[in-house]
Design a protein around this motif. Structure first.
Motif, PDB file in Angstrom:
ATOM      1  N   UNK A 254     -11.539  -4.307  -1.965  1.00 32.19           N
ATOM      2  CA  UNK A 254     -10.767  -3.968  -3.166  1.00 32.19           C
ATOM      3  C   UNK A 254     -10.101  -5.204  -3.779  1.00 32.19           C
TER       4      UNK A 254
ATOM      5  N   UNK B  97      -5.871  -6.078  20.141  1.00 34.28           N
ATOM      6  CA  UNK B  97      -6.489  -5.878  18.827  1.00 34.28           C
ATOM      7  C   UNK B  97      -5.739  -4.807  18.041  1.00 34.28           C
TER       8      UNK B  97
ATOM      9  N   UNK C  52     -10.339  -0.645  12.818  1.00 35.41           N
ATOM     10  CA  UNK C  52      -9.588   0.008  11.751  1.00 35.41           C
ATOM     11  C   UNK C  52     -10.428   1.067  11.048  1.00 35.41           C
TER      12      UNK C  52
ATOM     13  N   UNK D 131     -10.094 -10.825   8.169  1.00 31.26           N
ATOM     14  CA  UNK D 131      -9.698 -10.364   9.511  1.00 31.26           C
ATOM     15  C   UNK D 131     -10.919 -10.456  10.412  1.00 31.26           C
TER      16      UNK D 131
ATOM     17  N   UNK E 113     -11.756  -6.345  14.554  1.00 30.84           N
ATOM     18  CA  UNK E 113     -10.539  -5.639  14.159  1.00 30.84           C
ATOM     19  C   UNK E 113     -10.818  -4.703  12.997  1.00 30.84           C
TER      20      UNK E 113
ATOM     21  N   UNK F  24      -4.670   6.293  12.709  1.00 29.48           N
ATOM     22  CA  UNK F  24      -6.068   6.031  13.017  1.00 29.48           C
ATOM     23  C   UNK F  24      -6.216   4.919  14.038  1.00 29.48           C
ATOM     24  N   UNK F  25      -5.450   3.858  13.885  1.00 33.36           N
ATOM     25  CA  UNK F  25      -5.551   2.761  14.844  1.00 33.36           C
ATOM     26  C   UNK F  25      -5.137   3.215  16.238  1.00 33.36           C
TER      27      UNK F  25
ATOM     28  N   UNK G 194      -0.790   6.035   2.981  1.00 33.92           N
ATOM     29  CA  UNK G 194      -2.023   5.383   3.422  1.00 33.92           C
ATOM     30  C   UNK G 194      -1.772   4.543   4.667  1.00 33.92           C
TER      31      UNK G 194
ATOM     32  N   UNK H 139      -9.694   4.973  10.977  1.00 40.13           N
ATOM     33  CA  UNK H 139      -9.495   5.719   9.739  1.00 40.13           C
ATOM     34  C   UNK H 139     -10.395   6.944   9.685  1.00 40.13           C
TER      35      UNK H 139
ATOM     36  N   UNK I 124      -7.684   9.312   0.239  1.00 42.80           N
ATOM     37  CA  UNK I 124      -6.853   8.330   0.930  1.00 42.80           C
ATOM     38  C   UNK I 124      -7.682   7.522   1.924  1.00 42.80           C
TER      39      UNK I 124
ATOM     40  N   UNK J 252      -1.660   6.848   7.639  1.00 42.22           N
ATOM     41  CA  UNK J 252      -3.008   7.224   8.068  1.00 42.22           C
ATOM     42  C   UNK J 252      -3.668   6.094   8.849  1.00 42.22           C
ATOM     43  N   UNK J 253      -3.501   4.873   8.358  1.00 40.35           N
ATOM     44  CA  UNK J 253      -4.121   3.735   9.040  1.00 40.35           C
ATOM     45  C   UNK J 253      -3.520   3.531  10.427  1.00 40.35           C
TER      46      UNK J 253
ATOM     47  N   UNK K 136       0.872  -1.188   0.000  1.00 39.70           N
ATOM     48  CA  UNK K 136       0.000   0.000   0.000  1.00 39.70           C
ATOM     49  C   UNK K 136       0.905   1.234   0.000  1.00 39.70           C
TER      50      UNK K 136
ATOM     51  N   UNK L  27      -9.888  -0.961   1.461  1.00 43.19           N
ATOM     52  CA  UNK L  27      -8.885  -2.010   1.616  1.00 43.19           C
ATOM     53  C   UNK L  27      -9.048  -2.743   2.952  1.00 43.19           C
TER      54      UNK L  27
ATOM     55  N   UNK M 239      -3.875  -5.306  14.465  1.00 41.06           N
ATOM     56  CA  UNK M 239      -4.336  -4.498  13.319  1.00 41.06           C
ATOM     57  C   UNK M 239      -3.195  -3.661  12.764  1.00 41.06           C
TER      58      UNK M 239
ATOM     59  N   UNK N 136      -9.886   4.920   0.122  1.00 45.00           N
ATOM     60  CA  UNK N 136      -9.136   3.746  -0.342  1.00 45.00           C
ATOM     61  C   UNK N 136      -8.685   2.873   0.831  1.00 45.00           C
ATOM     62  N   UNK N 137      -8.243   3.508   1.882  1.00 48.09           N
ATOM     63  CA  UNK N 137      -7.793   2.730   3.039  1.00 48.09           C
ATOM     64  C   UNK N 137      -8.961   1.973   3.662  1.00 48.09           C
TER      65      UNK N 137
ATOM     66  N   UNK O 209      -8.174   5.067  17.545  1.00 51.15           N
ATOM     67  CA  UNK O 209      -9.264   4.161  17.894  1.00 51.15           C
ATOM     68  C   UNK O 209      -8.927   3.386  19.155  1.00 51.15           C
TER      69      UNK O 209
END
Lengths: 194, 194
Positions: free
Chosen positions: B193, A181, B158, B150, B154, A161-162, A154, B162, B181, A157-158, A150, B188, A185, B184-185, A165
């Motif tokens: 995707x 978790x 995610x 997954x 989880x 974000x995780x 991106x 995001x 972004x 960002x993930x 990826x 995914x 992730x 798409x994330x 969260x």
DNA sequence: GAAGATAGCGAACGGTCGTACGTTATCTGA
DNA sequence: TCAGATAACGTACGACCGTTCGCTATCTTC
């Protein structure tokens, strides 16, 4: 003359602690002075104003994050295993948080994102530089891992974000399974579990 | 007698708007009254106290999110295409946000996570039920998609992460590439995707 | 058209906010 | 020993906080 400096850091530490619980907005000069057993004037004096005290607190909180998550990587070369350690340290930081009210940077981001001013500017540069650093770590790890990948941006960002969260699950929901978790992730998002 | 109800919703709407910018803590009775051209007493009266006004605002903000992201799915059966539409609506909601200061639920979560009380309890139940709903959507979509998958929990973490990261990128960093972004994330992360 | 309910106003309350200012201990160096 | 710097104090200020309470228009409903 070093006395002033020690007082300053004592105040900043307490300010970070208090603001992590109540938010930057919720931090008041009076309650912090009472808590430290000093006068309001003596508390604000070394900084000039409440606003500048908040700036110092914000800066200090960034350093706490940095020393908990980024600095431990110094003895490893960029690449897969360094990203592994970064993720492990990050989750540990979230699970056993040095701030009583959860990740300070995340909280400050939510609080300041719509309020222009020096505080917001400072925070934005902290976040931007963290993102750049993180993107470099991801790219270095991907170079050692089998593709396809990826885009690093991106993945960044993930991962961020995780962390947000997970912070919510730990602080608001008090979910004990959150750290595990989040770790899984994050490792998956970074392509480390293949 | 319906006059009171209309006033109530007028106040709640303005309160959500204001609190999304300044935070729940930052919302003051005086400034909101001034903005609406009414007295402080007349503003708080229908709710009993400022705290209860904040509760009403929090509830209303949850409904705004719900009607923007969840309700448009009503005419689709659970499954892959419904999760597709959910993600699309979610990113649209973040990119063209009904709250001037960014996603209210996220901001409230950061602000309240360390402050026990009825506001926090209400928010927690909102978040929990959203998570459950989202997990069901993910599970239904996975049933239509080729494995392996997954764990739905989880994926939920995610996706929520995001949305938080995208909110930060949009509100704090003002990054125009954030919505794309994030979309798409999310696709995914949800396995859409492949 | 009088009686009562409704909806909101305006003034005042005690309290806390952040800041300004003059004062006072305590240390430091000549 | 004494002048000066340092560091924190106490007090006061005007502004605003959320809440209370009595009042007053504006409608209903008989």
């Amino acid at each position: 003359m070093a006395e002033a400096e020690r007082t300053r850091t004592r105040i900043v530490r307490a300010a970070v602690d208090e603001a992590s619980r109540l938010g930057l907005e919720g931090l008041t000069v009076g309650s912090l002075a009472r808590r430290l057993g000093m006068s309001k004037a003596g508390l604000v004096g070394p900084f000039g104003s409440r606003e500048q005290l908040l700036e110092a607190a914000l800066e200090h909180s960034g350093k706490i994050f940095w020393s908990a998550v980024i600095e431990p990587l110094a003895d490893l070369p960029p690449g897969r295993s360094r990203l592994e350690r970064l993720i492990a340290a990050w989750v540990d930081y979230l699970a056993d948080c040095p701030f009583p009210g959860g990740c300070f940077v995340t909280a400050a981001s939510s609080e300041l994102d719509g309020r222009p001013g020096p505080l917001r500017d400072r925070l934005r540069s902290t976040v931007t530089s963290s993102r750049e650093r993180l993107a470099a770590e991801v790219a270095a790890a991907q170079a050692e891992l089998p593709g396809p990948h990826r885009p690093p941006e991106e993945v960044v960002t993930t991962l961020i974000g995780l962390s947000m969260a997970a912070n919510q699950e730990i602080q608001l929901l008090e979910d004990p399974s959150a750290p595990t978790r989040a770790r899984e992730a994050m490792r998956h998002a970074a392509g480390l579990d293949r």
